[in-house]
Design a protein around this motif. Structure first.
Motif, PDB file in Angstrom:
ATOM      1  N   LEU A  15       0.807  -1.220   0.000  1.00  0.00           N
ATOM      2  CA  LEU A  15       0.000   0.000   0.000  1.00  0.00           C
ATOM      3  C   LEU A  15       0.845   1.278   0.000  1.00  0.00           C
ATOM      4  O   LEU A  15       0.623   2.163  -0.837  1.00  0.00           O
ATOM      5  N   PRO A  16       1.827   1.413   0.867  1.00  0.00           N
ATOM      6  CA  PRO A  16       2.651   2.632   0.812  1.00  0.00           C
ATOM      7  C   PRO A  16       3.460   2.755  -0.479  1.00  0.00           C
ATOM      8  O   PRO A  16       3.801   3.859  -0.894  1.00  0.00           O
ATOM      9  N   ILE A  43       2.215   2.044  -3.345  1.00  0.00           N
ATOM     10  CA  ILE A  43       1.246   2.722  -4.212  1.00  0.00           C
ATOM     11  C   ILE A  43       1.212   4.211  -3.873  1.00  0.00           C
ATOM     12  O   ILE A  43       1.126   5.056  -4.767  1.00  0.00           O
ATOM     13  N   PHE A  44       1.306   4.531  -2.577  1.00  0.00           N
ATOM     14  CA  PHE A  44       1.347   5.945  -2.174  1.00  0.00           C
ATOM     15  C   PHE A  44       2.539   6.663  -2.810  1.00  0.00           C
ATOM     16  O   PHE A  44       2.421   7.823  -3.217  1.00  0.00           O
ATOM     17  N   VAL A  45       3.698   5.983  -2.864  1.00  0.00           N
ATOM     18  CA  VAL A  45       4.879   6.580  -3.511  1.00  0.00           C
ATOM     19  C   VAL A  45       4.529   6.964  -4.937  1.00  0.00           C
ATOM     20  O   VAL A  45       4.807   8.090  -5.382  1.00  0.00           O
ATOM     21  N   ASN A  46       3.896   6.047  -5.658  1.00  0.00           N
ATOM     22  CA  ASN A  46       3.545   6.309  -7.051  1.00  0.00           C
ATOM     23  C   ASN A  46       2.465   7.378  -7.171  1.00  0.00           C
ATOM     24  O   ASN A  46       2.507   8.209  -8.081  1.00  0.00           O
ATOM     25  N   LEU A  47       1.502   7.369  -6.266  1.00  0.00           N
ATOM     26  CA  LEU A  47       0.468   8.410  -6.286  1.00  0.00           C
ATOM     27  C   LEU A  47       1.080   9.791  -6.075  1.00  0.00           C
ATOM     28  O   LEU A  47       0.644  10.768  -6.686  1.00  0.00           O
ATOM     29  N   ALA A  48       2.086   9.863  -5.221  1.00  0.00           N
ATOM     30  CA  ALA A  48       2.736  11.148  -4.946  1.00  0.00           C
ATOM     31  C   ALA A  48       3.581  11.620  -6.119  1.00  0.00           C
ATOM     32  O   ALA A  48       3.861  12.813  -6.248  1.00  0.00           O
ATOM     33  N   MET A  49       3.976  10.711  -6.994  1.00  0.00           N
ATOM     34  CA  MET A  49       4.851  11.059  -8.118  1.00  0.00           C
ATOM     35  C   MET A  49       4.107  11.283  -9.432  1.00  0.00           C
ATOM     36  O   MET A  49       4.587  12.022 -10.285  1.00  0.00           O
ATOM     37  N   VAL A  50       2.953  10.648  -9.589  1.00  0.00           N
ATOM     38  CA  VAL A  50       2.279  10.632 -10.888  1.00  0.00           C
ATOM     39  C   VAL A  50       1.762  12.023 -11.263  1.00  0.00           C
ATOM     40  O   VAL A  50       1.352  12.798 -10.407  1.00  0.00           O
ATOM     41  N   TYR A  88      -4.070   8.452   5.073  1.00  0.00           N
ATOM     42  CA  TYR A  88      -3.345   8.911   3.886  1.00  0.00           C
ATOM     43  C   TYR A  88      -4.131   8.606   2.620  1.00  0.00           C
ATOM     44  O   TYR A  88      -4.173   9.420   1.693  1.00  0.00           O
ATOM     45  N   LEU A  89      -4.762   7.447   2.584  1.00  0.00           N
ATOM     46  CA  LEU A  89      -5.579   7.078   1.427  1.00  0.00           C
ATOM     47  C   LEU A  89      -6.718   8.080   1.241  1.00  0.00           C
ATOM     48  O   LEU A  89      -6.975   8.534   0.127  1.00  0.00           O
ATOM     49  N   LYS A  90      -7.371   8.459   2.330  1.00  0.00           N
ATOM     50  CA  LYS A  90      -8.451   9.443   2.243  1.00  0.00           C
ATOM     51  C   LYS A  90      -7.937  10.779   1.709  1.00  0.00           C
ATOM     52  O   LYS A  90      -8.621  11.444   0.933  1.00  0.00           O
ATOM     53  N   LYS A  91      -6.732  11.160   2.145  1.00  0.00           N
ATOM     54  CA  LYS A  91      -6.159  12.416   1.642  1.00  0.00           C
ATOM     55  C   LYS A  91      -5.908  12.340   0.140  1.00  0.00           C
ATOM     56  O   LYS A  91      -6.154  13.308  -0.579  1.00  0.00           O
ATOM     57  N   TYR A 142       6.908   8.906   1.571  1.00  0.00           N
ATOM     58  CA  TYR A 142       6.233   7.613   1.501  1.00  0.00           C
ATOM     59  C   TYR A 142       7.224   6.464   1.335  1.00  0.00           C
ATOM     60  O   TYR A 142       6.953   5.351   1.794  1.00  0.00           O
ATOM     61  N   ARG A 143       8.374   6.719   0.722  1.00  0.00           N
ATOM     62  CA  ARG A 143       9.404   5.677   0.640  1.00  0.00           C
ATOM     63  C   ARG A 143       9.894   5.309   2.041  1.00  0.00           C
ATOM     64  O   ARG A 143      10.085   4.135   2.356  1.00  0.00           O
ATOM     65  N   TRP A 144      10.111   6.310   2.869  1.00  0.00           N
ATOM     66  CA  TRP A 144      10.535   6.042   4.253  1.00  0.00           C
ATOM     67  C   TRP A 144       9.390   5.441   5.060  1.00  0.00           C
ATOM     68  O   TRP A 144       9.598   4.528   5.858  1.00  0.00           O
ATOM     69  N   PHE A 145       8.207   5.953   4.871  1.00  0.00           N
ATOM     70  CA  PHE A 145       7.015   5.440   5.558  1.00  0.00           C
ATOM     71  C   PHE A 145       6.828   3.958   5.252  1.00  0.00           C
ATOM     72  O   PHE A 145       6.408   3.181   6.115  1.00  0.00           O
ATOM     73  N   ASN A 146       7.169   3.554   4.047  1.00  0.00           N
ATOM     74  CA  ASN A 146       7.027   2.178   3.599  1.00  0.00           C
ATOM     75  C   ASN A 146       7.938   1.208   4.354  1.00  0.00           C
ATOM     76  O   ASN A 146       7.662   0.019   4.426  1.00  0.00           O
ATOM     77  N   GLU A 147       9.022   1.721   4.919  1.00  0.00           N
ATOM     78  CA  GLU A 147       9.978   0.843   5.607  1.00  0.00           C
ATOM     79  C   GLU A 147       9.521   0.452   7.014  1.00  0.00           C
ATOM     80  O   GLU A 147      10.000  -0.532   7.568  1.00  0.00           O
ATOM     81  N   PHE A 148       8.607   1.188   7.576  1.00  0.00           N
ATOM     82  CA  PHE A 148       8.198   0.965   8.968  1.00  0.00           C
ATOM     83  C   PHE A 148       7.678  -0.454   9.230  1.00  0.00           C
ATOM     84  O   PHE A 148       8.106  -1.095  10.193  1.00  0.00           O
TER      85      PHE A 148
END
Length: 140
Positions: free
Chosen positions: A24-25, A27-34, A101-104, A117-123
């Motif tokens: 999921l995060p 996908i957030f990385v890609n959403l933030a970049m697209v 984050y998804l709602k945002k 989101y790349r760092w968030f993904n490591e948690f």
């Protein structure tokens, strides 16, 4: 024997839950970049479906874990179990934050960049490592 089946399904569902929390995060990385709306909407749909798909796994994992504790309450006397349960609680909060984050993203109000989101993904990786070490070594 029942305990072992519960434990097996607990492992299956927490593995599935983690798989979702790993992806999921990303996908957030890609959403933030697209940049284009079509790709954004496609990724958003993927994220929504994934979140809806893995959320029940979180509940099933917790229920099965609670069931094992009910069948073996002596585990609650172990320090490693308290640490593991604390990490699980933190992971549940992480899951909820993913939903926020998804709602945002759905409202087009995300202010975080792809690096965040790349760092968030490591948690969840760190949580998984700690939980497995605690469960296997039973040391703490």
């Amino acid at each position: 024997m029942t305990y072992l089946y519960i434990k097996a399904f607990h492992i299956i569902f927490f593995t599935s839950w983690f798989a979702g929390l790993f992806y999921l995060p990303r996908i957030f990385v890609n959403l933030a970049m697209v940049k284009d709306d079509t790709t954004f909407q496609h990724l958003l749909l993927m994220a929504k479906k994934l979140y809806r798909f893995v959320t029940p796994f979180m509940f099933i994992t917790a229920i099965l874990g609670g069931w094992m504790l009910y069948l073996n309450p002596g585990l609650l006397k172990a320090g490693w179990m308290h640490a593991k349960l604390s990490l699980v609680a933190i992971l549940i909060v992480y899951h909820i934050i993913c939903g926020q984050y998804l709602k945002k993203f759905m409202l087009n109000q995300s202010t975080k960049g792809h690096v965040y989101y790349r760092w968030f993904n490591e948690f969840p990786v760190i949580i998984l490592i700690l939980v497995v070490i605690l469960a296997v070594t039973k040391v703490f």
